[in-house]
Design a protein around this motif. Structure first.
Motif, PDB file in Angstrom:
ATOM      1  N   ASN A 373       0.815  -1.226   0.000  1.00 26.50           N
ATOM      2  CA  ASN A 373       0.000   0.000   0.000  1.00 26.50           C
ATOM      3  C   ASN A 373       0.844   1.270   0.000  1.00 26.50           C
ATOM      4  O   ASN A 373       0.321   2.362   0.239  1.00 26.50           O
ATOM      5  CB  ASN A 373      -0.929  -0.004   1.221  1.00 26.50           C
ATOM      6  CG  ASN A 373      -2.093  -0.958   1.070  1.00 26.50           C
ATOM      7  OD1 ASN A 373      -3.044  -0.685   0.341  1.00 26.50           O
ATOM      8  ND2 ASN A 373      -2.006  -2.103   1.736  1.00 26.50           N
ATOM      9  N   GLN A 404      -4.720   5.287   2.579  1.00 27.91           N
ATOM     10  CA  GLN A 404      -3.721   4.220   2.733  1.00 27.91           C
ATOM     11  C   GLN A 404      -3.850   3.545   4.104  1.00 27.91           C
ATOM     12  O   GLN A 404      -3.793   2.319   4.214  1.00 27.91           O
ATOM     13  CB  GLN A 404      -2.314   4.801   2.587  1.00 27.91           C
ATOM     14  CG  GLN A 404      -1.935   5.195   1.173  1.00 27.91           C
ATOM     15  CD  GLN A 404      -0.614   5.935   1.154  1.00 27.91           C
ATOM     16  OE1 GLN A 404      -0.503   7.058   1.639  1.00 27.91           O
ATOM     17  NE2 GLN A 404       0.407   5.292   0.603  1.00 27.91           N
ATOM     18  N   LYS A 407      -6.869   1.233   4.198  1.00 31.12           N
ATOM     19  CA  LYS A 407      -6.646   0.026   3.392  1.00 31.12           C
ATOM     20  C   LYS A 407      -5.713  -0.950   4.110  1.00 31.12           C
ATOM     21  O   LYS A 407      -5.936  -2.171   4.095  1.00 31.12           O
ATOM     22  CB  LYS A 407      -6.084   0.401   2.021  1.00 31.12           C
ATOM     23  CG  LYS A 407      -7.116   1.037   1.090  1.00 31.12           C
ATOM     24  CD  LYS A 407      -6.491   1.436  -0.237  1.00 31.12           C
ATOM     25  CE  LYS A 407      -7.545   2.020  -1.180  1.00 31.12           C
ATOM     26  NZ  LYS A 407      -6.947   2.490  -2.450  1.00 31.12           N
ATOM     27  N   VAL A 408      -4.670  -0.415   4.743  1.00 26.60           N
ATOM     28  CA  VAL A 408      -3.764  -1.269   5.512  1.00 26.60           C
ATOM     29  C   VAL A 408      -4.508  -1.959   6.642  1.00 26.60           C
ATOM     30  O   VAL A 408      -4.361  -3.183   6.851  1.00 26.60           O
ATOM     31  CB  VAL A 408      -2.581  -0.440   6.073  1.00 26.60           C
ATOM     32  CG1 VAL A 408      -1.820  -1.237   7.133  1.00 26.60           C
ATOM     33  CG2 VAL A 408      -1.636  -0.032   4.951  1.00 26.60           C
ATOM     34  N   GLU A 411      -6.697  -4.808   5.354  1.00 23.37           N
ATOM     35  CA  GLU A 411      -5.914  -5.983   4.948  1.00 23.37           C
ATOM     36  C   GLU A 411      -5.342  -6.713   6.161  1.00 23.37           C
ATOM     37  O   GLU A 411      -5.265  -7.948   6.174  1.00 23.37           O
ATOM     38  CB  GLU A 411      -4.800  -5.563   3.991  1.00 23.37           C
ATOM     39  CG  GLU A 411      -5.306  -5.153   2.609  1.00 23.37           C
ATOM     40  CD  GLU A 411      -4.184  -5.006   1.593  1.00 23.37           C
ATOM     41  OE1 GLU A 411      -3.197  -5.770   1.679  1.00 23.37           O
ATOM     42  OE2 GLU A 411      -4.293  -4.136   0.708  1.00 23.37           O
TER      43      GLU A 411
END
Length: 430
Positions: A373, A404, A407-408, A411
């Protein structure tokens, strides 16, 4: 020559009675400064029969708003009875009646400020709201007048005394959240229902007001990103201290060429930053101006007399405008169109605390999620306990976008090596 200035007071609770006390005790000082006496003529209350400890005569109290609006001896209205719908209606009717308004109502100003200020302009009336933010701190007047020649680029502050008191007790005295909240309630810092404070709503309203004023652009309450205190997990306060930070429930507002971003959430504040040492019920707001640089405003954020002091300062300002014949001459319209940043345009460092399986290769596999990412890492530390089969991984990123960051986190939550994402915070003050 005007012989006196008459005030209509809406509400006689904690703040309203405080205003009456200040106007009575400081009446000679105020008359000296203004040249005429200032007197409360009528007070709107719900129960006229209730006994009140006040210097005001009983006949001054009424339960009819019309008694104030139709009284020619009343020059302007002071709204301190709180709430939203009734307060908004009362402010609207007062302005339409040609009477300026002083209000301490953050709820109304955060949601309806733009239209009420426009209504004040239409009717050539003043609308002052210093006490809506920061209790006894003269913050709004400083932004409007003292820093009027500067261009404000960002704000960072503690604008809710209840949450700051709770976090101080949790850190300094190792109290549980429940015990700290109980103490705050007993001392009158927290309401019986503290949700507006601990969920960040109260601070969000204040930050919407401050951002709109500082950036001369409408900031709506829905524009404010909000996370409450419930996201603070056991051990987070100690971890913050270990890494040189203090957790504060902070409000932030920033503006650049991409637009405006406003947030209220628990953040990691570097211990060297002045906000880290603001404790208990006190508020403080750091203001960054292009010309002035860094300034900080500090003081009691709530309470009868501190808030009443801000209300009274607005009363003095309204009186001076009245005596000079310049009521309603201030321009309230925003200079810039509303422009709010997307998550891709909001940048900060982040602290991530993750529970993982304590086995070889986990760190490298999770680091690849950050790399994938394009999130650069500043600090990586593993906390392992020989008695446990899991471990805590601590990641502190360099500046990355909120997009970002999110999204991290998503995940990490589904990675097979991760038991759970324990907590994550924005980092301020580096």
């Amino acid at each position: 020559m005007r012989k006196e200035i008459g005030i209509g007071l809406l509400g006689f609770g904690v703040v309203g009675s405080g205003v009456a006390t200040i106007l009575h005790k400081h009446r000679e000082d105020l008359q000296h400064k203004l040249g005429v006496p200032v007197r409360i003529k009528r007070v709107l209350i719900k129960n006229k029969e209730k006994e009140r400890d006040t210097e005001l005569p009983k006949e001054a109290f009424t339960d009819q708003l019309e008694d104030l609006l139709n009284d020619d001896a009343i020059d302007f209205i002071v709204e301190v009875f709180g709430g939203t719908d009734d307060a908004k209606t009362a402010i609207e009717r007062s302005l339409k009646a040609g009477k300026g308004v002083v209000t301490a109502n953050k709820d109304v100003m955060a949601v309806y400020g733009k239209e009420l200020l426009a209504l004040a302009d239409e009717n050539s009336c003043d609308l002052f709201y210093e006490a809506s933010v920061g209790g006894g701190i003269p913050l709004i007047r400083t932004l409007e007048d003292g820093l009027a020649s500067d261009r404000i680029s960002s704000l960072l502050g503690i604008v809710n005394g209840t949450t700051n008191f709770i976090l101080t007790k949790m850190k300094e005295e190792k109290k549980t959240y429940e015990d700290a909240l109980a103490e705050a309630t007993a001392l009158g810092y927290a309401e019986a229902d503290p949700s507006a404070d601990v969920d960040g709503i109260d601070a969000a309203r204040k930050m919407a007001i401050l951002a709109s004023l500082s950036f001369s652009s409408e900031v709506q309450l829905d524009d404010v990103f909000v996370r409450g205190m419930s996201v603070i997990e056991d051990g987070d306060l100690e971890l913050a201290e270990q890494f040189g930070y203090t957790i504060k429930m902070a409000g932030s507002a920033k503006k650049d060429e991409n637009g405006i971003e406003v947030a209220v959430e628990p953040v990691f504040v570097k211990n060297e930053h002045p906000l880290a040492s603001v404790n208990n019920e006190f508020n403080a707001v750091y203001v960054y101006g292009d010309a002035v640089g860094e300034t900080m405003f500090y003081g009691p954020g709530a309470g009868s007399l501190p808030t009443a002091t801000s209300v009274t300062s607005d009363i003095v300002a309204a009186c001076r405008n009245l005596l000079l014949g310049v009521n309603g001459k201030r321009i309230h319209s925003y200079q810039y169109e509303r422009k709010v940043k997307s998550d891709e345009q909001k940048f900060a460092s982040y602290f991530h605390r993750i529970s993982v399986q304590d086995e070889i290769g986990v760190l490298s596999r999770l680091s690849s999620i950050y790399s994938h990412n394009k999130a650069s890492l500043a600090t990586v530390i593993q906390h392992a306990d020989p008695k446990r089969e899991d471990a805590d991984l601590i990641f502190i990123t360099h500046a990355i976008s909120r997009d970002q960051h999110l999204k991290v986190i998503e995940e990490l939550k589904v990675a097979p090596e991760v038991n759970c994402v324990l907590s994550h915070y924005r980092v301020e003050g580096d």
